[in-house]
Enzyme design. Structure first.
Site, PDB file in Angstrom:
ATOM      1  N   GLU A   1       3.575   9.136  -1.279  1.00 45.45           N
ATOM      2  CA  GLU A   1       3.401   8.141  -0.210  1.00 45.45           C
ATOM      3  C   GLU A   1       4.750   7.540   0.216  1.00 45.45           C
ATOM      4  O   GLU A   1       4.945   7.185   1.370  1.00 45.45           O
ATOM      5  CB  GLU A   1       2.454   7.016  -0.664  1.00 45.45           C
TER       6      GLU A   1
ATOM      7  N   ASP B   1     -10.461  11.505   4.339  1.00 48.32           N
ATOM      8  CA  ASP B   1      -9.697  11.178   3.131  1.00 48.32           C
ATOM      9  C   ASP B   1      -9.452   9.679   3.129  1.00 48.32           C
ATOM     10  O   ASP B   1      -9.478   9.031   4.174  1.00 48.32           O
ATOM     11  CB  ASP B   1      -8.361  11.933   3.129  1.00 48.32           C
ATOM     12  N   SER B   2      -9.179   9.153   1.945  1.00 51.32           N
ATOM     13  CA  SER B   2      -8.835   7.735   1.849  1.00 51.32           C
ATOM     14  C   SER B   2      -7.516   7.446   2.559  1.00 51.32           C
ATOM     15  O   SER B   2      -7.200   6.304   2.829  1.00 51.32           O
ATOM     16  CB  SER B   2      -8.717   7.332   0.382  1.00 51.32           C
TER      17      SER B   2
ATOM     18  N   HIS C   1      -2.944  14.654  -3.042  1.00 53.77           N
ATOM     19  CA  HIS C   1      -1.510  14.414  -2.843  1.00 53.77           C
ATOM     20  C   HIS C   1      -0.647  15.436  -3.589  1.00 53.77           C
ATOM     21  O   HIS C   1       0.481  15.714  -3.212  1.00 53.77           O
ATOM     22  CB  HIS C   1      -1.103  13.029  -3.367  1.00 53.77           C
TER      23      HIS C   1
ATOM     24  N   CYS D   1     -10.795  14.482  -0.511  1.00 52.73           N
ATOM     25  CA  CYS D   1     -10.391  13.382  -1.395  1.00 52.73           C
ATOM     26  C   CYS D   1     -11.270  13.456  -2.638  1.00 52.73           C
ATOM     27  O   CYS D   1     -12.496  13.504  -2.534  1.00 52.73           O
ATOM     28  CB  CYS D   1     -10.634  12.066  -0.649  1.00 52.73           C
TER      29      CYS D   1
ATOM     30  N   CYS E   1      -5.858  15.886  -7.329  1.00 53.03           N
ATOM     31  CA  CYS E   1      -5.658  14.829  -6.333  1.00 53.03           C
ATOM     32  C   CYS E   1      -4.998  15.521  -5.158  1.00 53.03           C
ATOM     33  O   CYS E   1      -4.075  16.326  -5.345  1.00 53.03           O
ATOM     34  CB  CYS E   1      -4.768  13.717  -6.886  1.00 53.03           C
TER      35      CYS E   1
END
Lengths: 275, 275
Positions: free
Chosen positions: B152, B10-11, B186, B73, B184
Site C-alpha cells: 500500500e 475488493d476491500s 496484495h 479479496c 492475500c
C-alpha cells in the site's frame, strides 16, 4: 452423493496419468477407470466410432453410479464431450479446455506450443480454443505419435527415447515459445525428458493435472466432495484388453502393486464384466 | 450475455492483482472493478460489517449487468461467498478455494505454507479447506499484515521491504514446505522477493491466478465467453476512496496509464457515482 466414485475413461492407458493426478490432488475420492485398450488408438478412427466406443465405457460407469465423469483422453474429448454433457445428468470434464486454461495461465509471451497425437493436431481443438480466448496468441502444433509408442512400450527412460524426443522437439527451436501443452495424456510420463530438452524457460502444461483441478472446483461448487479419507482398495480399474498387461503398466505409473484390474468383454449389449 | 463485463470486488486495491490476471488470461473479457478503499482494511472488521459492505459493492455491479462476480479479496470471500452464491443468479468465484486447489496441484510433499492477513489466518479458511480435501496435508500458517503495508505504501522494491519479508518468512525455515500460498491478493506484488527468500524448491501459489482459471472454466461451461477481442477503454474502475491515489497504484500494477477510475460516494442507499 459424496462417497460415490469419480469415473475416468480413456482409449487405453494414457489416462492413468490423469488418475495419478486425481490420487495426488484428491486422495479422498474413489477412482473408477475404464481403458478401451483393445480398440486403441482412437486417433485414426472416425469420430462416430470414437463416440460409440466412448458411450460404451460411459454406460458401464453410469450403471456403477459415478458422481462425475472425466474424459481422460484428448481424442475422446474432442469427439464426445458435447454429446456426453448434453445427455448425462452428472458433470463431465474433458482434458482440452483445462489444457488451454493452464497454457493461458502459464504463458507470458503468448507463444504457445502444443504436442499431441496426429488426430488431435488435425482437429485444431487446442489452437481454436486458445485463439477463441486470446486473439493475440501464436500457437505452434506438432504431432508426436512416436511419444505414445515410447510410453506404451515402457521405454520412457531409454537413451533412444531421449534421442527421438530431442529430434522431434527441435521443431520448436525457432518458435520462441515459453509454454508447451502436453496435449496427450501419455506425455506426462515423459515430462522429465521433455523438460530437459525444452529448457527451463519453457513451462510444461499437464492438461490432466489442470483437469483434476477443474474436477476439484466442480466438487466444491456442487458441494459433493468426499470429506473423509478412504482406503485405496475401493478403486477399480477396467480394461477391454489384457488385464495383466494393463496391471503391469498402471502399477508402475501409479506406484502401487495392489491395483484391482478387471477385464471387460465387448458384447453386442455393451461392455460387461466376465465371470 | 457474452459481451457483458465480469465484476471484481475488493476491500481496496489488492484485488488489482486478480484483475491483472484477468487481463492476461482473459483479454477478451471486460473488467468492472470496485475497491472499497475508504473502508479498508476489512480484516479487523466484524463479519456482519464485511458482509454489508460487500453487498454494497455487489449491488452497484449487478445494476451494471455483470455476467459473473469475482470476490478478489480473501476476507470478503470468507465472510460473504455462501450468501452471495445463494442470492445471486450469476456465478460467484472467490479466491480461497482456488488457492487451495492450486496448492494441492503444486505440492509433492504435502507440507503447505499459507501467508495471509491476521483475519484470514484466524478464520482457518485455508487450513480447513486444505485438510478437507486431503487429510494428510500439514499446513503452516503465518499472518503477514506488514506485507500489505509495504504494498500500500508502494515500497515493494525497497531494501527495507526485502529485510521485513526475509525476517517474517524465516518462520518457515524448519517447516519443510514445498508450496506457499499467497493468501492475500496484495502478496503477488511481492512475489519476486518472496520467491528469492523462499528459494527455488518452494512453489508459490497465486490464488488470484488460479481463481481466473476458474473464471475461465466457468465461461467455458456456461458458454458465455466473449469471442472477440475488445478495446480496454471498456474497462471501468471504481473506488470509495481517492480516485487519484487509486489511479496511481492501479496504473503502475496494470502498466496502463489510461485507466478509467471513478469515485463512488457511500450513501444511505448504497454506493453511487458522483456527478
Amino acid at each position: 452423493m459424496t462417497t460415490q466414485a469419480i469415473g475416468y475413461i480413456d482409449s487405453g492407458i494414457g489416462g492413468i496419468t490423469v488418475a495419478r493426478e486425481a490420487l495426488r490432488q484428491l486422495p479422498h475420492e474413489v477412482v473408477y477407470y475404464v481403458g478401451d485398450t483393445a480398440r486403441m488408438p482412437y486417433g485414426p478412427r472416425p469420430t462416430e466410432e470414437v463416440l460409440a466406443y466412448t458411450w460404451e465405457m460411459v454406460d458401464f460407469l453410469v450403471k456403477k453410479d459415478i458422481k462425475m465423469l472425466v474424459i481422460a483422453c484428448n481424442t475422446a474429448t474432442a469427439a464426445a464431450l458435447p454429446d456426453l454433457r448434453a445427455k448425462l445428468d452428472i458433470p463431465v470434464i474433458g482434458v482440452i479446455a483445462p489444457g488451454v486454461r493452464g497454457a493461458l495461465r502459464a504463458t507470458k509471451n503468448k507463444r504457445i506450443g502444443v504436442i499431441a497425437t496426429a488426430g488431435t493436431v488435425k482437429s485444431q481443438a487446442y489452437a481454436k480454443a486458445l485463439e477463441h480466448k486470446d486473439g493475440a496468441v501464436v500457437v505452434s502444433q506438432l504431432a508426436c505419435p512416436e511419444f505414445v509408442q515410447i510410453v506404451e512400450n515402457n521405454q520412457s527412460d531409454s537413451a533412444a527415447a531421449t534421442a527421438v524426443i530431442s529430434d522431434k522437439l527441435a521443431y520448436f527451436a525457432d518458435k520462441d515459445i515459453d509454454t508447451l501443452v502436453l496435449g496427450c495424456t501419455h506425455f506426462p510420463l515423459l515430462d522429465q525428458t521433455i523438460a530437459k530438452v525444452m529448457g527451463e524457460n519453457v513451462a510444461l502444461v499437464n492438461s490432466g493435472a489442470v483437469a483434476i483441478e477443474n474436477v476439484s472446483a466442480m466438487l466444491d461448487e456442487l458441494n459433493i466432495s468426499n470429506p473423509a479419507s478412504i482406503d485405496r482398495s475401493k478403486d477399480e480399474y477396467y480394461t477391454t484388453g489384457d488385464a495383466a498387461a494393463f496391471h503391469t503398466l498402471a502399477s508402475r505409473w501409479l506406484n502401487d502393486d495392489n491395483l484391482n484390474v478387471q477385464h471387460l468383454a465387448m458384447t453386442t449389449t455393451g461392455l460387461k464384466l466376465e465371470n
